[in-house]
Scaffold this motif. Structure first.
Motif, PDB file in Angstrom:
ATOM      1  N   ASP A 111       0.855  -1.177   0.000  1.00 60.74           N
ATOM      2  CA  ASP A 111       0.000   0.000   0.000  1.00 60.74           C
ATOM      3  C   ASP A 111       0.900   1.239   0.000  1.00 60.74           C
ATOM      4  O   ASP A 111       1.500   1.575   1.028  1.00 60.74           O
ATOM      5  CB  ASP A 111      -0.910  -0.003   1.225  1.00 60.74           C
ATOM      6  CG  ASP A 111      -1.937   1.108   1.199  1.00 60.74           C
ATOM      7  OD1 ASP A 111      -1.643   2.183   0.631  1.00 60.74           O
ATOM      8  OD2 ASP A 111      -3.023   0.911   1.764  1.00 60.74           O
ATOM      9  N   PRO A 112       1.025   1.925  -1.129  1.00 57.23           N
ATOM     10  CA  PRO A 112       1.925   3.076  -1.214  1.00 57.23           C
ATOM     11  C   PRO A 112       1.602   4.180  -0.203  1.00 57.23           C
ATOM     12  O   PRO A 112       2.497   4.874   0.268  1.00 57.23           O
ATOM     13  CB  PRO A 112       1.744   3.593  -2.638  1.00 57.23           C
ATOM     14  CG  PRO A 112       1.127   2.470  -3.392  1.00 57.23           C
ATOM     15  CD  PRO A 112       0.362   1.657  -2.399  1.00 57.23           C
ATOM     16  N   ASN A 113       0.338   4.356   0.155  1.00 54.21           N
ATOM     17  CA  ASN A 113      -0.029   5.381   1.136  1.00 54.21           C
ATOM     18  C   ASN A 113       0.542   5.056   2.513  1.00 54.21           C
ATOM     19  O   ASN A 113       1.002   5.937   3.227  1.00 54.21           O
ATOM     20  CB  ASN A 113      -1.549   5.525   1.233  1.00 54.21           C
ATOM     21  CG  ASN A 113      -2.149   6.109  -0.016  1.00 54.21           C
ATOM     22  OD1 ASN A 113      -1.534   6.932  -0.687  1.00 54.21           O
ATOM     23  ND2 ASN A 113      -3.352   5.683  -0.354  1.00 54.21           N
ATOM     24  N   VAL A 114       0.502   3.786   2.874  1.00 51.32           N
ATOM     25  CA  VAL A 114       1.060   3.366   4.159  1.00 51.32           C
ATOM     26  C   VAL A 114       2.570   3.567   4.157  1.00 51.32           C
ATOM     27  O   VAL A 114       3.145   4.102   5.108  1.00 51.32           O
ATOM     28  CB  VAL A 114       0.693   1.901   4.473  1.00 51.32           C
ATOM     29  CG1 VAL A 114       1.425   1.401   5.703  1.00 51.32           C
ATOM     30  CG2 VAL A 114      -0.818   1.761   4.646  1.00 51.32           C
ATOM     31  N   VAL A 115       3.219   3.158   3.083  1.00 49.72           N
ATOM     32  CA  VAL A 115       4.674   3.318   2.978  1.00 49.72           C
ATOM     33  C   VAL A 115       5.053   4.792   3.074  1.00 49.72           C
ATOM     34  O   VAL A 115       5.964   5.166   3.822  1.00 49.72           O
ATOM     35  CB  VAL A 115       5.202   2.703   1.657  1.00 49.72           C
ATOM     36  CG1 VAL A 115       6.679   3.023   1.461  1.00 49.72           C
ATOM     37  CG2 VAL A 115       4.973   1.210   1.631  1.00 49.72           C
ATOM     38  N   GLU A 116       4.345   5.636   2.358  1.00 48.18           N
ATOM     39  CA  GLU A 116       4.649   7.075   2.350  1.00 48.18           C
ATOM     40  C   GLU A 116       4.535   7.688   3.749  1.00 48.18           C
ATOM     41  O   GLU A 116       5.319   8.557   4.121  1.00 48.18           O
ATOM     42  CB  GLU A 116       3.713   7.797   1.387  1.00 48.18           C
ATOM     43  CG  GLU A 116       3.962   9.286   1.278  1.00 48.18           C
ATOM     44  CD  GLU A 116       2.983   9.986   0.362  1.00 48.18           C
ATOM     45  OE1 GLU A 116       2.846  11.210   0.511  1.00 48.18           O
ATOM     46  OE2 GLU A 116       2.348   9.323  -0.483  1.00 48.18           O
ATOM     47  N   CYS A 117       3.576   7.233   4.520  1.00 49.27           N
ATOM     48  CA  CYS A 117       3.380   7.771   5.867  1.00 49.27           C
ATOM     49  C   CYS A 117       4.334   7.180   6.903  1.00 49.27           C
ATOM     50  O   CYS A 117       4.831   7.901   7.764  1.00 49.27           O
ATOM     51  CB  CYS A 117       1.946   7.536   6.320  1.00 49.27           C
ATOM     52  SG  CYS A 117       0.756   8.569   5.470  1.00 49.27           S
ATOM     53  N   LEU A 118       4.577   5.887   6.825  1.00 48.72           N
ATOM     54  CA  LEU A 118       5.358   5.224   7.863  1.00 48.72           C
ATOM     55  C   LEU A 118       6.864   5.239   7.644  1.00 48.72           C
ATOM     56  O   LEU A 118       7.628   5.372   8.601  1.00 48.72           O
ATOM     57  CB  LEU A 118       4.913   3.766   8.001  1.00 48.72           C
ATOM     58  CG  LEU A 118       3.601   3.520   8.693  1.00 48.72           C
ATOM     59  CD1 LEU A 118       3.289   2.040   8.714  1.00 48.72           C
ATOM     60  CD2 LEU A 118       3.614   4.074  10.105  1.00 48.72           C
ATOM     61  N   GLU A 119       7.297   5.087   6.410  1.00 47.42           N
ATOM     62  CA  GLU A 119       8.721   4.910   6.150  1.00 47.42           C
ATOM     63  C   GLU A 119       9.585   6.050   6.697  1.00 47.42           C
ATOM     64  O   GLU A 119      10.568   5.793   7.390  1.00 47.42           O
ATOM     65  CB  GLU A 119       8.957   4.709   4.654  1.00 47.42           C
ATOM     66  CG  GLU A 119      10.333   4.170   4.344  1.00 47.42           C
ATOM     67  CD  GLU A 119      10.455   3.788   2.898  1.00 47.42           C
ATOM     68  OE1 GLU A 119      10.482   4.701   2.051  1.00 47.42           O
ATOM     69  OE2 GLU A 119      10.519   2.578   2.621  1.00 47.42           O
ATOM     70  N   PRO A 120       9.262   7.314   6.445  1.00 46.99           N
ATOM     71  CA  PRO A 120      10.115   8.378   6.987  1.00 46.99           C
ATOM     72  C   PRO A 120      10.175   8.355   8.518  1.00 46.99           C
ATOM     73  O   PRO A 120      11.248   8.527   9.103  1.00 46.99           O
ATOM     74  CB  PRO A 120       9.464   9.671   6.501  1.00 46.99           C
ATOM     75  CG  PRO A 120       8.634   9.274   5.333  1.00 46.99           C
ATOM     76  CD  PRO A 120       8.194   7.861   5.614  1.00 46.99           C
ATOM     77  N   PHE A 121       9.052   8.126   9.166  1.00 44.70           N
ATOM     78  CA  PHE A 121       9.018   8.076  10.626  1.00 44.70           C
ATOM     79  C   PHE A 121       9.856   6.911  11.154  1.00 44.70           C
ATOM     80  O   PHE A 121      10.678   7.079  12.062  1.00 44.70           O
ATOM     81  CB  PHE A 121       7.572   7.950  11.122  1.00 44.70           C
ATOM     82  CG  PHE A 121       7.485   7.693  12.592  1.00 44.70           C
ATOM     83  CD1 PHE A 121       7.682   8.713  13.503  1.00 44.70           C
ATOM     84  CD2 PHE A 121       7.236   6.416  13.067  1.00 44.70           C
ATOM     85  CE1 PHE A 121       7.622   8.468  14.872  1.00 44.70           C
ATOM     86  CE2 PHE A 121       7.174   6.163  14.429  1.00 44.70           C
ATOM     87  CZ  PHE A 121       7.369   7.199  15.327  1.00 44.70           C
ATOM     88  N   VAL A 122       9.659   5.729  10.594  1.00 44.55           N
ATOM     89  CA  VAL A 122      10.379   4.539  11.070  1.00 44.55           C
ATOM     90  C   VAL A 122      11.881   4.727  10.884  1.00 44.55           C
ATOM     91  O   VAL A 122      12.670   4.495  11.811  1.00 44.55           O
ATOM     92  CB  VAL A 122       9.886   3.263  10.358  1.00 44.55           C
ATOM     93  CG1 VAL A 122      10.808   2.086  10.641  1.00 44.55           C
ATOM     94  CG2 VAL A 122       8.464   2.949  10.779  1.00 44.55           C
ATOM     95  N   PHE A 123      12.317   5.175   9.718  1.00 50.41           N
ATOM     96  CA  PHE A 123      13.742   5.316   9.477  1.00 50.41           C
ATOM     97  C   PHE A 123      14.361   6.429  10.310  1.00 50.41           C
ATOM     98  O   PHE A 123      15.501   6.313  10.757  1.00 50.41           O
ATOM     99  CB  PHE A 123      14.044   5.489   7.995  1.00 50.41           C
ATOM    100  CG  PHE A 123      13.789   4.232   7.217  1.00 50.41           C
ATOM    101  CD1 PHE A 123      14.326   3.019   7.623  1.00 50.41           C
ATOM    102  CD2 PHE A 123      12.991   4.242   6.107  1.00 50.41           C
ATOM    103  CE1 PHE A 123      14.072   1.851   6.932  1.00 50.41           C
ATOM    104  CE2 PHE A 123      12.732   3.077   5.403  1.00 50.41           C
ATOM    105  CZ  PHE A 123      13.280   1.887   5.812  1.00 50.41           C
ATOM    106  N   ASP A 124      13.621   7.505  10.553  1.00 47.06           N
ATOM    107  CA  ASP A 124      14.127   8.559  11.436  1.00 47.06           C
ATOM    108  C   ASP A 124      14.355   8.012  12.846  1.00 47.06           C
ATOM    109  O   ASP A 124      15.386   8.268  13.457  1.00 47.06           O
ATOM    110  CB  ASP A 124      13.161   9.745  11.499  1.00 47.06           C
ATOM    111  CG  ASP A 124      13.226  10.629  10.271  1.00 47.06           C
ATOM    112  OD1 ASP A 124      14.194  10.496   9.486  1.00 47.06           O
ATOM    113  OD2 ASP A 124      12.299  11.451  10.096  1.00 47.06           O
ATOM    114  N   GLN A 125      13.402   7.251  13.356  1.00 44.86           N
ATOM    115  CA  GLN A 125      13.532   6.692  14.701  1.00 44.86           C
ATOM    116  C   GLN A 125      14.655   5.664  14.771  1.00 44.86           C
ATOM    117  O   GLN A 125      15.420   5.639  15.741  1.00 44.86           O
ATOM    118  CB  GLN A 125      12.202   6.065  15.156  1.00 44.86           C
ATOM    119  CG  GLN A 125      11.091   7.072  15.328  1.00 44.86           C
ATOM    120  CD  GLN A 125      11.460   8.174  16.301  1.00 44.86           C
ATOM    121  OE1 GLN A 125      11.891   7.928  17.411  1.00 44.86           O
ATOM    122  NE2 GLN A 125      11.292   9.409  15.871  1.00 44.86           N
TER     123      GLN A 125
END
Length: 97
Positions: free
Chosen positions: A36-50
Motif C-alpha cells: 500500500d503506497p499510502n502506508v509506505v509514504e506515511c510510515l517509512e520516513p518516521f520509522v527510518f528517522d527513529q
C-alpha cells in the motif's frame, strides 16, 4: 504527506534474531496482500528517522535492496558509501547481483 485519517488499520509484527540484535519490523494491512503506497509514504520516513536516531541500521543480513538504496545517505558518510561502491565493483564487475 497523507492525513492519518486516510490510513487503514495496520498490524505490526516484529521478529528477528535475538543473538545478533536484528529486529525486523513488518506492517501489514489486514485483508490486503499487496503493498500500500499510502502506508509506505506515511510510515517509512518516521520509522527510518527513529531507527537512525537510536543508532540502528536500515538493513541487516539481507543487504539494502533497491527499495531502500536512496536511504543510505542518511545512515552512512560519503566515504563509507564510496567504499561500498568500490567493493561492489570488485565483487560484481558485471553488475549482475
Amino acid at each position: 504527506g497523507n492525513n492519518n485519517d486516510e490510513l487503514p488499520s495496520l498490524l505490526c509484527t516484529n521478529w528477528g534474531h535475538l543473538l545478533d540484535g536484528n529486529l525486523h519490523l513488518n506492517f501489514t494491512t489486514p485483508g490486503k496482500f499487496e503493498l500500500d503506497p499510502n502506508v509506505v509514504e506515511c510510515l517509512e520516513p518516521f520509522v527510518f528517522d527513529q531507527v537512525t536516531k537510536l543508532g540502528g541500521s536500515i538493513s541487516a543480513e539481507h543487504g539494502i535492496g533497491q527499495s531502500k538504496r536512496n536511504l543510505l545517505t542518511r545512515v552512512h558518510e560519503p566515504a563509507v558509501l564510496e567504499a561500498m561502491r568500490n567493493l561492489k565493483r570488485v565483487f560484481d564487475p558485471a553488475a549482475i547481483l
